[in-house]
Write a protein that holds these residues in place. Structure first.
Motif, PDB file in Angstrom:
ATOM      1  N   LEU A 107      -7.063  -1.817   9.684  1.00 58.30           N
ATOM      2  CA  LEU A 107      -5.640  -1.531   9.494  1.00 58.30           C
ATOM      3  C   LEU A 107      -4.801  -2.774   9.248  1.00 58.30           C
ATOM      4  CD1 LEU A 107      -5.110   1.340  12.026  1.00 58.30           C
ATOM      5  CD2 LEU A 107      -4.802   1.426   9.571  1.00 58.30           C
ATOM      6  N   THR A 108      -5.217  -3.906   9.747  1.00 59.92           N
ATOM      7  CA  THR A 108      -4.486  -5.128   9.431  1.00 59.92           C
ATOM      8  C   THR A 108      -4.534  -5.398   7.929  1.00 59.92           C
ATOM      9  OG1 THR A 108      -6.494  -6.327  10.023  1.00 59.92           O
ATOM     10  CG2 THR A 108      -4.743  -6.262  11.670  1.00 59.92           C
ATOM     11  N   GLY A 109      -5.604  -5.000   7.281  1.00 59.16           N
ATOM     12  CA  GLY A 109      -5.719  -5.126   5.830  1.00 59.16           C
ATOM     13  C   GLY A 109      -4.747  -4.221   5.102  1.00 59.16           C
ATOM     14  N   PHE A 110      -4.453  -3.060   5.685  1.00 61.77           N
ATOM     15  CA  PHE A 110      -3.448  -2.175   5.096  1.00 61.77           C
ATOM     16  C   PHE A 110      -2.082  -2.850   5.136  1.00 61.77           C
ATOM     17  CE2 PHE A 110      -0.512   1.462   5.158  1.00 61.77           C
ATOM     18  CZ  PHE A 110      -0.922   2.118   4.015  1.00 61.77           C
ATOM     19  N   GLY A 111      -1.774  -3.500   6.244  1.00 62.63           N
ATOM     20  CA  GLY A 111      -0.528  -4.258   6.333  1.00 62.63           C
ATOM     21  C   GLY A 111      -0.488  -5.396   5.345  1.00 62.63           C
ATOM     22  N   PHE A 112      -1.631  -6.062   5.154  1.00 60.34           N
ATOM     23  CA  PHE A 112      -1.751  -7.139   4.166  1.00 60.34           C
ATOM     24  C   PHE A 112      -1.443  -6.608   2.769  1.00 60.34           C
ATOM     25  CE2 PHE A 112      -4.824  -8.980   1.089  1.00 60.34           C
ATOM     26  CZ  PHE A 112      -4.273 -10.249   0.966  1.00 60.34           C
ATOM     27  N   THR A 113      -2.010  -5.458   2.428  1.00 58.93           N
ATOM     28  CA  THR A 113      -1.785  -4.875   1.111  1.00 58.93           C
ATOM     29  C   THR A 113      -0.326  -4.464   0.931  1.00 58.93           C
ATOM     30  OG1 THR A 113      -4.060  -4.081   1.101  1.00 58.93           O
ATOM     31  CG2 THR A 113      -2.568  -3.100  -0.503  1.00 58.93           C
ATOM     32  N   LEU A 114       0.272  -3.904   1.976  1.00 55.50           N
ATOM     33  CA  LEU A 114       1.696  -3.558   1.918  1.00 55.50           C
ATOM     34  C   LEU A 114       2.544  -4.795   1.638  1.00 55.50           C
ATOM     35  CD1 LEU A 114       2.196  -1.108   4.921  1.00 55.50           C
ATOM     36  CD2 LEU A 114       2.686  -0.616   2.539  1.00 55.50           C
ATOM     37  N   ALA A 115       2.291  -5.845   2.389  1.00 59.33           N
ATOM     38  CA  ALA A 115       3.096  -7.060   2.230  1.00 59.33           C
ATOM     39  C   ALA A 115       2.920  -7.680   0.850  1.00 59.33           C
ATOM     40  CB  ALA A 115       2.721  -8.068   3.319  1.00 59.33           C
ATOM     41  N   LYS A 116       1.678  -7.707   0.343  1.00 59.13           N
ATOM     42  CA  LYS A 116       1.454  -8.245  -0.996  1.00 59.13           C
ATOM     43  C   LYS A 116       2.172  -7.412  -2.050  1.00 59.13           C
ATOM     44  CE  LYS A 116      -2.379  -9.318  -2.744  1.00 59.13           C
ATOM     45  NZ  LYS A 116      -3.753  -9.424  -3.192  1.00 59.13           N
ATOM     46  N   GLY A 117       2.130  -6.097  -1.906  1.00 57.37           N
ATOM     47  CA  GLY A 117       2.802  -5.220  -2.863  1.00 57.37           C
ATOM     48  C   GLY A 117       4.304  -5.400  -2.850  1.00 57.37           C
ATOM     49  N   VAL A 118       4.865  -5.519  -1.659  1.00 59.80           N
ATOM     50  CA  VAL A 118       6.311  -5.719  -1.551  1.00 59.80           C
ATOM     51  C   VAL A 118       6.702  -7.066  -2.145  1.00 59.80           C
ATOM     52  CG1 VAL A 118       8.189  -6.103   0.090  1.00 59.80           C
ATOM     53  CG2 VAL A 118       6.643  -4.171   0.402  1.00 59.80           C
ATOM     54  N   ARG A 119       5.933  -8.097  -1.842  1.00 57.69           N
ATOM     55  CA  ARG A 119       6.236  -9.433  -2.370  1.00 57.69           C
ATOM     56  C   ARG A 119       6.215  -9.431  -3.901  1.00 57.69           C
ATOM     57  NH1 ARG A 119       2.327 -13.571  -0.249  1.00 57.69           N
ATOM     58  NH2 ARG A 119       3.484 -13.221   1.667  1.00 57.69           N
ATOM     59  N   ALA A 120       5.206  -8.812  -4.490  1.00 59.94           N
ATOM     60  CA  ALA A 120       5.104  -8.776  -5.948  1.00 59.94           C
ATOM     61  C   ALA A 120       6.232  -7.954  -6.567  1.00 59.94           C
ATOM     62  CB  ALA A 120       3.748  -8.207  -6.362  1.00 59.94           C
ATOM     63  N   ALA A 121       6.555  -6.822  -5.955  1.00 56.01           N
ATOM     64  CA  ALA A 121       7.605  -5.959  -6.508  1.00 56.01           C
ATOM     65  C   ALA A 121       8.988  -6.582  -6.362  1.00 56.01           C
ATOM     66  CB  ALA A 121       7.560  -4.593  -5.841  1.00 56.01           C
ATOM     67  N   VAL A 122       9.227  -7.301  -5.271  1.00 60.40           N
ATOM     68  CA  VAL A 122      10.523  -7.970  -5.111  1.00 60.40           C
ATOM     69  C   VAL A 122      10.677  -9.062  -6.156  1.00 60.40           C
ATOM     70  CG1 VAL A 122      11.816  -9.514  -3.578  1.00 60.40           C
ATOM     71  CG2 VAL A 122      10.860  -7.393  -2.684  1.00 60.40           C
ATOM     72  N   THR A 123       9.596  -9.768  -6.451  1.00 63.93           N
ATOM     73  CA  THR A 123       9.644 -10.794  -7.486  1.00 63.93           C
ATOM     74  C   THR A 123       9.965 -10.182  -8.845  1.00 63.93           C
ATOM     75  OG1 THR A 123       8.013 -12.094  -6.276  1.00 63.93           O
ATOM     76  CG2 THR A 123       8.323 -12.644  -8.588  1.00 63.93           C
ATOM     77  N   GLU A 124       9.400  -9.010  -9.100  1.00 65.37           N
ATOM     78  CA  GLU A 124       9.573  -8.380 -10.406  1.00 65.37           C
ATOM     79  C   GLU A 124      10.850  -7.558 -10.514  1.00 65.37           C
ATOM     80  OE1 GLU A 124       7.220  -5.139 -13.195  1.00 65.37           O
ATOM     81  OE2 GLU A 124       6.091  -6.303 -11.714  1.00 65.37           O
ATOM     82  N   HIS A 125      11.209  -6.789  -9.460  1.00 68.07           N
ATOM     83  CA  HIS A 125      12.316  -5.837  -9.540  1.00 68.07           C
ATOM     84  C   HIS A 125      13.510  -6.181  -8.649  1.00 68.07           C
ATOM     85  CE1 HIS A 125       9.781  -3.117 -11.837  1.00 68.07           C
ATOM     86  NE2 HIS A 125       8.839  -3.239 -10.910  1.00 68.07           N
ATOM     87  N   GLY A 126      13.450  -7.244  -7.907  1.00 69.01           N
ATOM     88  CA  GLY A 126      14.542  -7.585  -7.005  1.00 69.01           C
ATOM     89  C   GLY A 126      14.485  -6.757  -5.734  1.00 69.01           C
ATOM     90  N   LEU A 127      15.648  -6.488  -5.166  1.00 66.16           N
ATOM     91  CA  LEU A 127      15.728  -5.792  -3.880  1.00 66.16           C
ATOM     92  C   LEU A 127      15.120  -4.396  -3.927  1.00 66.16           C
ATOM     93  CD1 LEU A 127      16.686  -6.029  -0.983  1.00 66.16           C
ATOM     94  CD2 LEU A 127      18.910  -5.151  -1.709  1.00 66.16           C
ATOM     95  N   LEU A 128      15.207  -3.719  -5.053  1.00 62.25           N
ATOM     96  CA  LEU A 128      14.600  -2.397  -5.192  1.00 62.25           C
ATOM     97  C   LEU A 128      13.090  -2.456  -4.984  1.00 62.25           C
ATOM     98  CD1 LEU A 128      15.090   0.586  -5.846  1.00 62.25           C
ATOM     99  CD2 LEU A 128      14.782   0.016  -8.250  1.00 62.25           C
TER     100      LEU A 128
END
Length: 122
Positions: A67-88
């Motif tokens: 489950l810690t890996g699930f959190g890792f994947t969540l954080a990576k996805g959020v980081r990438a999407a914030v870089t690409e789409h901003g706050l959304l």
């Protein structure tokens, strides 16, 4: 030989994460649900401070499957999407990154429910 060492590293790290979970179950009064949530949150926090990514590079599936890996994947996805789409991206990045991990158990649960006929408990 390299495959054996990769498997050994994955087993050791994944096993250590599972041992930590078992210790929390046995030695604390935390419910399993709270332990699961704390594992996901710890994966996000460890990713945010830069500790979990080197562990994933070292252990591979041993660090990404628990489950810690699930959190890792969540954080990576959020980081990438914030870089690409901003706050959304903070709202949509985690769902995009973990869509397969969320969809698979739902689909397999549906298939199991359709194929297996439960017995009456009388």
């Amino acid at each position: 030989m390299a495959l054996f060492l990769d498997c050994l590293k994955a087993f050791a790290v994944g096993g250590a994460i599972c041992v930590l979970g078992q210790i929390l179950i046995d030695k604390t009064k935390l419910t399993p649900a709270r332990i699961l949530v704390s594992f996901v949150v710890s994966g996000v926090v460890l990713t945010a401070i830069g500790v979990y990514e080197p562990l994933v590079e070292f252990a591979g599936a041993g660090a990404t499957v628990p489950l810690t890996g699930f959190g890792f994947t969540l954080a990576k996805g959020v980081r990438a999407a914030v870089t690409e789409h901003g706050l959304l991206g903070a709202l949509m990045g985690g769902l995009e990154a973990t869509a397969a991990g969320i969809t698979a158990p739902i689909l397999f649960g549906l298939i199991a429910a359709l194929l297996v006929k439960p017995d009456d408990k009388t």
